[in-house]
Each structure stands twice: as structure tokens, then as C-alpha cells.
Design a protein around this motif. Structure first.
Motif, short mmCIF file in Angstrom:
data_model
loop_
_atom_site.label_atom_id
_atom_site.label_comp_id
_atom_site.label_asym_id
_atom_site.label_seq_id
_atom_site.Cartn_x
_atom_site.Cartn_y
_atom_site.Cartn_z
N ILE A 69 26.82 29.34 39.58
CA ILE A 69 27.88 30.34 39.72
C ILE A 69 28.64 30.14 41.02
N GLU A 70 27.93 29.80 42.08
CA GLU A 70 28.59 29.53 43.37
C GLU A 70 29.51 28.31 43.24
N ILE A 71 29.03 27.29 42.57
CA ILE A 71 29.86 26.09 42.35
C ILE A 71 31.08 26.46 41.50
N PHE A 72 30.87 27.23 40.45
CA PHE A 72 31.97 27.67 39.59
C PHE A 72 33.01 28.44 40.40
N HIS A 73 32.53 29.26 41.29
CA HIS A 73 33.43 30.06 42.13
C HIS A 73 34.38 29.16 42.92
N HIS A 74 33.88 28.02 43.38
CA HIS A 74 34.72 27.09 44.14
C HIS A 74 35.68 26.30 43.25
N CYS A 75 35.47 26.35 41.95
CA CYS A 75 36.36 25.65 41.01
C CYS A 75 37.61 26.47 40.70
N ILE A 76 37.54 27.74 40.96
CA ILE A 76 38.65 28.63 40.60
C ILE A 76 39.72 28.56 41.69
N PRO A 77 40.97 28.30 41.31
CA PRO A 77 42.05 28.26 42.30
C PRO A 77 42.18 29.60 43.02
N LYS A 78 42.47 29.53 44.28
CA LYS A 78 42.60 30.75 45.08
C LYS A 78 43.70 31.66 44.53
N THR A 79 44.71 31.07 43.96
CA THR A 79 45.83 31.87 43.43
C THR A 79 45.46 32.59 42.13
N TYR A 80 44.35 32.23 41.52
CA TYR A 80 43.95 32.85 40.26
C TYR A 80 43.73 34.35 40.41
N ARG A 81 43.11 34.75 41.50
CA ARG A 81 42.79 36.16 41.70
C ARG A 81 44.04 37.03 41.91
N PHE A 82 45.12 36.39 42.30
CA PHE A 82 46.35 37.15 42.55
C PHE A 82 47.39 36.91 41.46
N ALA A 83 47.02 36.18 40.45
CA ALA A 83 47.96 35.85 39.38
C ALA A 83 48.18 37.05 38.47
N ASP A 84 49.23 36.97 37.70
CA ASP A 84 49.55 37.99 36.72
C ASP A 84 48.42 38.04 35.68
N PRO A 85 47.77 39.17 35.47
CA PRO A 85 46.64 39.24 34.52
C PRO A 85 47.05 38.96 33.08
N ASP A 86 48.36 39.05 32.80
CA ASP A 86 48.82 38.76 31.44
C ASP A 86 49.03 37.27 31.20
N VAL A 87 48.97 36.49 32.28
CA VAL A 87 49.14 35.05 32.15
C VAL A 87 47.77 34.38 32.27
N VAL A 88 47.35 33.76 31.20
CA VAL A 88 46.03 33.13 31.15
C VAL A 88 46.23 31.63 30.96
#
Length: 115
Positions: A69-88
Motif C-alpha cells: 500500500i505504501e508503494i502504491f501510494h507513491h505510484c499515485i500522481p500528486k495532482t490526483y488528490r486535487f483533480a476533478d472527482p468527475d474526471v477519472v
């Protein structure tokens, strides 16, 4: 000139011997094909056992869930958390991680920190 009686007898003998030889060779070919099929089947079974065992021994299976899970967390782009929730983006993490294997799918879906 036509063959002599002695020649005809010799030719008939050659024909008979050739037919016998061909029958013997054909029989051996059938046996060889059966042996080859049996060997190919045995090889496939041995390869399957090898692949299954190698899968079970793969080091990736011994990594604890928390570390994955820690490794997966580092795979997620930093901008993902601030992205539009309607855009997947199904091609990016965390969605991409859910398509690797059942274990990764279960971990990714259950890890709220990834979403």
C-alpha cells in the motif's frame, strides 16, 4: 528384352523385402509418434508444475500488504488528490493497480488513503 525367370524371381524378392521393410518402418514411425506425444504431454505437465511452483515462490508474494500500500501510494500522481472527482483516468493509478492481480485489486480498493 523381357526379364528372365531368374530375374523375375529376384525382382519379386526385392519387392517383397521392400514391402516388409516399409511396413516395419511405418510401424516404428507410429511408435515414435506415440512416444513423442507422450513426451510432449509429460513435458507440458512438468512445465505447468514448474510455473505453478515458481509463482508460489515469487518474492512479490511475501511483501506485506502494508508495504505494498505504501508503494502504491507513491505510484499515485500528486495532482490526483486535487483533480476533478468527475474526471477519472482508468489508465493511471490507483485504477491501474486494480487490474494487476486479485491481491492488488483488493488492497487498492480497501486502502482509503489511495483514494
Amino acid at each position: 528384352h523381357p526379364p528372365l525367370d531368374a530375374e523375375l524371381s529376384a525382382f519379386r524378392k526385392v519387392v517383397e523385402d521392400a514391402r516388409t521393410a516399409l511396413e516395419d518402418i511405418d510401424s516404428k514411425i507410429v511408435q515414435a509418434r506415440e512416444l513423442l506425444e507422450n513426451l510432449l504431454s509429460a513435458r507440458q505437465q512438468a512445465q505447468s508444475r514448474l510455473d505453478d511452483t515458481k509463482f508460489l515462490l515469487h518474492p512479490m508474494r511475501s511483501i506485506p500488504n502494508e508495504l505494498l500500500i505504501e508503494i502504491f501510494h507513491h505510484c499515485i500522481p500528486k495532482t490526483y488528490r486535487f483533480a476533478d472527482p468527475d474526471v477519472v483516468d482508468p489508465q493511471g493509478a490507483p485504477w491501474l493497480l486494480t487490474r494487476v492481480c486479485h491481491r492488488w485489486r483488493d488492497l487498492t480498493i480497501s486502502a482509503s488513503q489511495l483514494w
